[in-house]
Design a protein around this motif. Structure first.
Motif, PDB file in Angstrom:
ATOM      1  N   LYS A 248     -28.428 -27.575  43.432  1.00  0.00           N
ATOM      2  CA  LYS A 248     -29.250 -27.202  44.201  1.00  0.00           C
ATOM      3  C   LYS A 248     -28.714 -26.524  45.388  1.00  0.00           C
ATOM      4  O   LYS A 248     -27.555 -26.765  45.684  1.00  0.00           O
ATOM      5  N   ASP A 249     -29.550 -25.788  46.334  1.00  0.00           N
ATOM      6  CA  ASP A 249     -28.890 -25.122  47.504  1.00  0.00           C
ATOM      7  C   ASP A 249     -28.222 -26.089  48.476  1.00  0.00           C
ATOM      8  O   ASP A 249     -29.095 -26.793  49.138  1.00  0.00           O
ATOM      9  N   VAL A 250     -27.025 -26.447  48.424  1.00  0.00           N
ATOM     10  CA  VAL A 250     -26.411 -27.302  49.235  1.00  0.00           C
ATOM     11  C   VAL A 250     -26.839 -27.004  50.780  1.00  0.00           C
ATOM     12  O   VAL A 250     -26.855 -27.963  51.702  1.00  0.00           O
ATOM     13  N   LYS A 251     -26.684 -25.905  51.001  1.00  0.00           N
ATOM     14  CA  LYS A 251     -26.845 -25.406  52.398  1.00  0.00           C
ATOM     15  C   LYS A 251     -28.548 -26.085  53.154  1.00  0.00           C
ATOM     16  O   LYS A 251     -28.335 -26.553  54.090  1.00  0.00           O
ATOM     17  N   ASN A 252     -29.445 -25.656  52.140  1.00  0.00           N
ATOM     18  CA  ASN A 252     -30.564 -26.046  52.564  1.00  0.00           C
ATOM     19  C   ASN A 252     -30.806 -27.767  52.733  1.00  0.00           C
ATOM     20  O   ASN A 252     -31.355 -28.286  53.557  1.00  0.00           O
TER      21      ASN A 252
ATOM     22  N   PRO B  74     -12.637 -23.725  52.358  1.00  0.00           N
ATOM     23  CA  PRO B  74     -12.479 -24.446  51.254  1.00  0.00           C
ATOM     24  C   PRO B  74     -13.254 -24.111  49.944  1.00  0.00           C
ATOM     25  O   PRO B  74     -14.314 -23.565  49.975  1.00  0.00           O
ATOM     26  N   VAL B  75     -12.651 -24.530  48.761  1.00  0.00           N
ATOM     27  CA  VAL B  75     -13.316 -23.821  47.713  1.00  0.00           C
ATOM     28  C   VAL B  75     -14.672 -24.447  47.449  1.00  0.00           C
ATOM     29  O   VAL B  75     -15.799 -23.657  46.968  1.00  0.00           O
ATOM     30  N   THR B  76     -14.958 -25.910  47.893  1.00  0.00           N
ATOM     31  CA  THR B  76     -16.124 -26.404  47.785  1.00  0.00           C
ATOM     32  C   THR B  76     -17.118 -25.556  48.568  1.00  0.00           C
ATOM     33  O   THR B  76     -18.325 -25.326  48.135  1.00  0.00           O
ATOM     34  N   LEU B  77     -16.826 -24.839  49.674  1.00  0.00           N
ATOM     35  CA  LEU B  77     -17.929 -24.066  50.531  1.00  0.00           C
ATOM     36  C   LEU B  77     -18.091 -22.793  50.026  1.00  0.00           C
ATOM     37  O   LEU B  77     -19.134 -21.989  50.131  1.00  0.00           O
ATOM     38  N   GLN B  78     -17.046 -22.250  49.308  1.00  0.00           N
ATOM     39  CA  GLN B  78     -16.921 -20.859  48.884  1.00  0.00           C
ATOM     40  C   GLN B  78     -17.895 -20.787  47.831  1.00  0.00           C
ATOM     41  O   GLN B  78     -18.615 -19.809  47.366  1.00  0.00           O
ATOM     42  N   SER B  79     -18.017 -21.910  46.931  1.00  0.00           N
ATOM     43  CA  SER B  79     -18.762 -21.943  45.771  1.00  0.00           C
ATOM     44  C   SER B  79     -20.259 -22.239  46.292  1.00  0.00           C
ATOM     45  O   SER B  79     -21.269 -21.611  45.474  1.00  0.00           O
ATOM     46  N   CYS B  80     -20.388 -23.071  47.228  1.00  0.00           N
ATOM     47  CA  CYS B  80     -22.049 -23.234  47.489  1.00  0.00           C
ATOM     48  C   CYS B  80     -22.396 -22.209  48.352  1.00  0.00           C
ATOM     49  O   CYS B  80     -23.636 -22.075  48.619  1.00  0.00           O
ATOM     50  N   LEU B  81     -21.553 -21.331  48.960  1.00  0.00           N
ATOM     51  CA  LEU B  81     -22.106 -20.376  49.991  1.00  0.00           C
ATOM     52  C   LEU B  81     -21.888 -18.855  49.581  1.00  0.00           C
ATOM     53  O   LEU B  81     -20.959 -18.182  50.418  1.00  0.00           O
TER      54      LEU B  81
ATOM     55  N   GLN C  90     -25.851 -39.301  48.654  1.00  0.00           N
ATOM     56  CA  GLN C  90     -25.186 -39.480  47.635  1.00  0.00           C
ATOM     57  C   GLN C  90     -24.410 -37.900  47.552  1.00  0.00           C
ATOM     58  O   GLN C  90     -25.136 -37.070  47.426  1.00  0.00           O
ATOM     59  N   LEU C  91     -23.073 -37.750  47.630  1.00  0.00           N
ATOM     60  CA  LEU C  91     -22.369 -36.407  47.712  1.00  0.00           C
ATOM     61  C   LEU C  91     -21.483 -36.373  46.518  1.00  0.00           C
ATOM     62  O   LEU C  91     -20.721 -37.209  46.114  1.00  0.00           O
ATOM     63  N   VAL C  92     -22.083 -35.290  45.466  1.00  0.00           N
ATOM     64  CA  VAL C  92     -21.167 -35.001  44.289  1.00  0.00           C
ATOM     65  C   VAL C  92     -20.485 -33.564  44.505  1.00  0.00           C
ATOM     66  O   VAL C  92     -21.273 -32.619  44.728  1.00  0.00           O
ATOM     67  N   ILE C  93     -19.276 -33.782  44.121  1.00  0.00           N
ATOM     68  CA  ILE C  93     -18.612 -32.632  44.162  1.00  0.00           C
ATOM     69  C   ILE C  93     -18.075 -32.410  42.787  1.00  0.00           C
ATOM     70  O   ILE C  93     -17.256 -32.970  42.212  1.00  0.00           O
ATOM     71  N   PHE C  94     -18.298 -31.022  42.244  1.00  0.00           N
ATOM     72  CA  PHE C  94     -18.137 -30.820  40.846  1.00  0.00           C
ATOM     73  C   PHE C  94     -16.685 -30.298  40.952  1.00  0.00           C
ATOM     74  O   PHE C  94     -16.160 -29.824  41.694  1.00  0.00           O
TER      75      PHE C  94
ATOM     76  N   PRO D  21     -18.493 -26.729  43.802  1.00  0.00           N
ATOM     77  CA  PRO D  21     -19.759 -27.024  44.545  1.00  0.00           C
ATOM     78  C   PRO D  21     -20.214 -28.319  44.755  1.00  0.00           C
ATOM     79  O   PRO D  21     -19.686 -29.340  43.991  1.00  0.00           O
ATOM     80  N   MET D  22     -21.064 -28.536  45.930  1.00  0.00           N
ATOM     81  CA  MET D  22     -21.365 -29.889  46.378  1.00  0.00           C
ATOM     82  C   MET D  22     -22.797 -29.930  46.027  1.00  0.00           C
ATOM     83  O   MET D  22     -23.550 -28.821  46.323  1.00  0.00           O
ATOM     84  N   GLU D  23     -23.446 -31.228  45.928  1.00  0.00           N
ATOM     85  CA  GLU D  23     -24.878 -31.594  45.615  1.00  0.00           C
ATOM     86  C   GLU D  23     -25.023 -32.850  46.653  1.00  0.00           C
ATOM     87  O   GLU D  23     -24.521 -33.771  46.380  1.00  0.00           O
TER      88      GLU D  23
END
Length: 266
Positions: free
Chosen positions: A3-7, A61-68, A252-256, A260-262
């Motif tokens: 899901k949209d992690v930023k929202n 970071p890669v986590t943010l590049q994937s989410c945004l 809960q934070l999941v880093i795939f 991406p993060m959720e």
């Protein structure tokens, strides 16, 4: 993709009280969350953000590049990255934020300090030369951040009440939190007692190493706890009507594996 992690993070941030927050836990995840907070504030609410860190940020970071993936360059322009290398430089640059209201058309409404422990302790973890002890140094820095946020809040209330108050978020990793022995003995860090006076909300990151989490694959699962005197009944009302002031709010934070993060409410 999750899901949209930023929202999700925007909603989570909006539930926090208007006081300062200290993020404690893993350094790598801390920085990703601080950058996510900065980007969310700039892109979703139009806030001007000042981000202090000792280590220059070359890329997200890669986590943010994937989410945004569709992040607007205009949003990043609202974030000012500053790189004071010592606690003396940090104090000077924070103090200068008072003067910036006379020269800048936009007033900062979010101040972020990445890895506060790096300023309180010198290179290699040695004691800072600014004060005789780390506790007085921590109190000095925290008090200035608190006073600066209060001053900027007053300016924002006159200029643009919709962007008030000015908030402070800092990350901190205690030396006693590093290493298995420290975790087993739960050694308290005296700096936490000082910081808690100025940061009424604590966000604690704790990696879930249970069998269920590890069996899920190579993804990382983290518990995110909000606690402290700044957590109010209103803040916790989303989860349960029975929650009382001061009780932690848990996410809960999941880093795939691919970045991406959720976030999900527990």
């Amino acid at each position: 993709m999750p899901k949209d992690v930023k929202n999700e993070f925007h909603w989570a941030s909006s539930q926090l009280p208007t006081c300062s927050t200290l993020v404690v836990g893993d350094r790598t995840v801390n920085r990703s969350l601080l950058l996510l907070a900065a980007i969310t504030a700039a892109s979703e609410t139009g806030r001007k953000v000042v981000f202090f860190t000792q280590n220059q940020i070359q890329s997200l970071p890669v986590t943010l590049q994937s989410c945004l993936p569709n992040l607007s360059p205009e949003s990043l322009k609202k974030i000012k990255f500053s790189y004071p290398s010592t606690v003396e430089e940090l104090l000077m640059q924070v103090a200068c934020l008072h003067e910036s209201t006379n020269t800048s058309p936009t007033t900062p409404s979010l101040i972020i300090v990445d890895r506060l422990e790096g300023y309180l302790r010198g290179p290699g973890g040695s004691q800072s030369a600014f004060h005789q002890g780390e506790q007085s140094c921590a109190a000095h820095v925290s008090a200035l951040l608190h006073d600066t946020a209060s001053f900027l809040t007053q300016v924002l209330e006159r200029q643009n009440p919709g962007l008030a108050p000015c908030r402070v978020i800092a990350s901190f990793q205690s030396q006693v939190e590093v290493g298995q022995a420290a975790r087993e003995h739960s050694v308290p860090d005296p700096l936490h007692a000082v910081l808690d006076r100025y940061f009424p909300v604590r966000c604690t990151l704790d990696r879930n190493t249970s069998y269920g989490a590890t069996a899920a694959g190579s993804q990382e699962v983290w518990h995110v706890y909000f606690s402290g005197t700044g957590i109010t009944e209103t803040t916790c009302a989303h989860n349960s009507k029975d929650k009382q002031p001061g009780i932690a709010q848990e996410w809960q934070l999941v880093i795939f594996p691919n970045g991406p993060m959720e976030f999900t409410v527990v």
